[in-house]
Write a protein that holds these residues in place. Sequence first.
Motif, short mmCIF file in Angstrom:
data_model
loop_
_atom_site.label_atom_id
_atom_site.label_comp_id
_atom_site.label_asym_id
_atom_site.label_seq_id
_atom_site.Cartn_x
_atom_site.Cartn_y
_atom_site.Cartn_z
N HIS A 17 0.90 -1.18 0.14
CA HIS A 17 0.10 -0.12 -0.19
C HIS A 17 0.90 1.13 0.07
CE1 HIS A 17 0.78 -0.89 4.27
NE2 HIS A 17 0.79 0.22 4.58
N TRP A 18 0.26 2.18 -0.42
CA TRP A 18 1.07 3.76 -0.51
C TRP A 18 0.64 4.45 0.80
CZ3 TRP A 18 4.98 4.47 -3.80
CH2 TRP A 18 5.11 3.61 -4.97
N MET A 19 1.84 5.21 1.35
CA MET A 19 1.43 5.99 2.36
C MET A 19 2.04 7.36 1.83
SD MET A 19 2.73 6.05 6.41
CE MET A 19 4.66 6.02 5.96
N SER A 20 1.12 8.27 2.18
CA SER A 20 1.25 9.77 1.79
C SER A 20 2.20 10.27 2.98
CB SER A 20 0.09 10.47 1.18
OG SER A 20 0.21 11.65 1.13
N TYR A 21 3.06 11.24 2.35
CA TYR A 21 3.69 12.20 3.50
C TYR A 21 3.99 13.57 2.92
CZ TYR A 21 8.24 10.87 1.56
OH TYR A 21 9.31 10.57 0.96
N GLN A 22 3.82 14.68 3.69
CA GLN A 22 4.02 16.03 3.41
C GLN A 22 5.33 16.21 3.92
OE1 GLN A 22 0.71 18.99 2.90
NE2 GLN A 22 -0.12 17.45 4.28
N GLU A 23 6.29 16.87 3.15
CA GLU A 23 7.68 17.22 3.61
C GLU A 23 7.72 18.96 3.30
OE1 GLU A 23 12.10 15.31 2.15
OE2 GLU A 23 10.64 16.00 0.45
N TRP A 24 8.37 19.32 4.58
CA TRP A 24 8.58 20.68 4.68
C TRP A 24 10.17 21.17 4.76
CZ3 TRP A 24 4.11 24.35 5.03
CH2 TRP A 24 3.23 23.67 5.12
N GLY A 25 10.38 22.29 4.15
CA GLY A 25 11.94 22.46 4.51
C GLY A 25 12.94 21.95 3.46
N ASP A 26 14.11 22.06 3.69
CA ASP A 26 15.33 21.70 2.85
C ASP A 26 15.41 20.31 2.89
OD1 ASP A 26 17.52 21.22 1.51
OD2 ASP A 26 18.76 22.62 2.54
N ARG A 27 15.14 19.45 1.96
CA ARG A 27 15.26 18.05 1.91
C ARG A 27 16.61 17.57 1.87
NH1 ARG A 27 12.86 15.94 -3.48
NH2 ARG A 27 10.97 17.14 -2.86
N SER A 28 17.71 18.38 1.92
CA SER A 28 19.06 17.91 2.27
C SER A 28 19.31 18.19 3.58
CB SER A 28 19.95 18.82 1.33
OG SER A 28 19.90 19.88 1.70
N ASN A 29 18.51 18.83 4.50
CA ASN A 29 18.73 19.03 5.86
C ASN A 29 18.86 17.62 6.64
OD1 ASN A 29 18.92 19.90 8.60
ND2 ASN A 29 17.37 21.37 8.41
N PRO A 30 20.01 17.42 7.32
CA PRO A 30 19.96 16.30 8.00
C PRO A 30 19.27 16.16 9.48
CG PRO A 30 21.97 17.51 8.25
CD PRO A 30 21.24 18.32 7.40
N GLU A 31 18.83 17.45 9.77
CA GLU A 31 17.90 17.78 10.84
C GLU A 31 16.45 17.09 10.47
OE1 GLU A 31 19.39 17.78 13.99
OE2 GLU A 31 21.32 17.62 13.04
N VAL A 32 15.76 16.04 10.84
CA VAL A 32 14.50 15.85 10.43
C VAL A 32 13.83 15.76 11.84
CG1 VAL A 32 13.29 14.01 9.57
CG2 VAL A 32 15.48 14.61 8.61
N LEU A 33 12.41 16.10 11.48
CA LEU A 33 11.28 16.07 12.52
C LEU A 33 10.28 15.24 11.91
CD1 LEU A 33 9.88 16.75 15.40
CD2 LEU A 33 9.17 19.05 14.30
N VAL A 34 9.92 14.04 12.58
CA VAL A 34 8.51 13.66 11.96
C VAL A 34 7.23 13.96 13.08
CG1 VAL A 34 7.83 11.22 11.47
CG2 VAL A 34 10.13 11.68 11.12
N CYS A 35 6.44 14.24 12.39
CA CYS A 35 5.31 14.73 13.04
C CYS A 35 3.87 13.55 12.85
CB CYS A 35 4.66 16.05 12.91
SG CYS A 35 5.98 17.38 13.34
N VAL A 36 3.52 12.96 13.70
CA VAL A 36 2.57 12.05 13.38
C VAL A 36 1.13 12.22 14.21
CG1 VAL A 36 1.91 9.45 13.18
CG2 VAL A 36 4.05 10.10 12.94
N HIS A 37 0.22 12.10 13.57
CA HIS A 37 -1.22 12.66 13.95
C HIS A 37 -1.84 11.73 14.78
CE1 HIS A 37 -3.29 10.24 10.74
NE2 HIS A 37 -2.29 10.62 9.87
N GLY A 38 -3.10 12.08 15.22
CA GLY A 38 -3.97 11.19 16.08
C GLY A 38 -4.85 10.11 14.99
N LEU A 39 -5.81 9.46 15.82
CA LEU A 39 -6.55 8.37 15.29
C LEU A 39 -7.29 8.72 14.12
CD1 LEU A 39 -7.48 5.29 15.38
CD2 LEU A 39 -9.51 6.08 16.92
#
Length: 289
Positions: A17-39
């Motif tokens: 299955h395909w999971m969609s995600y949105q990406e903000w900021g510089d994709r070459s930035n090694p500092e990554v924050l993952v934000c995951v929503h509720g149910l």
Amino acid sequence: MQARRQFVQCLSPTGLHWMSYQEWGDRSNPEVLVCVHGLARVSDDFDALAKNLSDRYRVICPDVVGRGASERLRNPMHYQIPQYVSDMVTLLARLDVEQVDWFGTSMGGLIGMGIASLEGNPIRKLILNDVGPALNPVALARIGDYVGQGVAFDRFDEALAYIKAISQPFGAHTDVQWEKLARDVLRQNEAGQWVKHYDLGLGLPFKSVTAEQAAAGEAMLWAAYDAIKSKTLVVRGEYSDLLSMETAIEMTKRGPCASLVQIPGVGHAPTFVSDEQIAIARNFFLGHA
């Protein structure tokens, strides 16, 4: 600044299955924050937070499978934490980074706990937004009751009123904020009616859980929490009916010995769209007082 919509292919017991995600900021930035929503929410919940933090992070906000732009699972009984953890591990591999920070609201926090408990996991800092290893069964029943209910509204104002009614524990929001919170989790079907933007099958696993399974699940969650070594912050809404103060305090004493912040005037769960709430996350992740 606008997010970039991306997709990653994941595996369940019944296929791909395909999971969609949105990406903000510089994709070459090694500092990554993952934000995951509720149910029953979607990645768009984090638009305000992602915009604020994208000056320092590459921010990744997935639509957990079954929600938003992600595909639906063939077997709805797989809408459970182990499947979500598996999908997120696939996403983390796609990101190709050694370390991430994690913000998880409710279900997203449980997914974060599952990953952070694993040996060799990449999570450096972890925010658990109004969730912990012990969850009030009455609150779970309340959430499980509405999440599987099919609704259809001919007018958006009717749909907005419904979302506001089931989301009152979010606390006070402006009219503009309420409209966005509603539009994020609604879509128009072929008949032009406003319906929920997720698989109604999400409610099925709730209905099948026995008291014995719930007790075993809580024991497993505490074991996972106790294994976490990431620096952790627990955020609790003052009036939360899901995360009790007793559980939140216990979380400061065991496992990662989390810090605790309580947000006044809010139940389950703080939305982190206001400047005051966003500042809590920014200060924790960026190391300010």
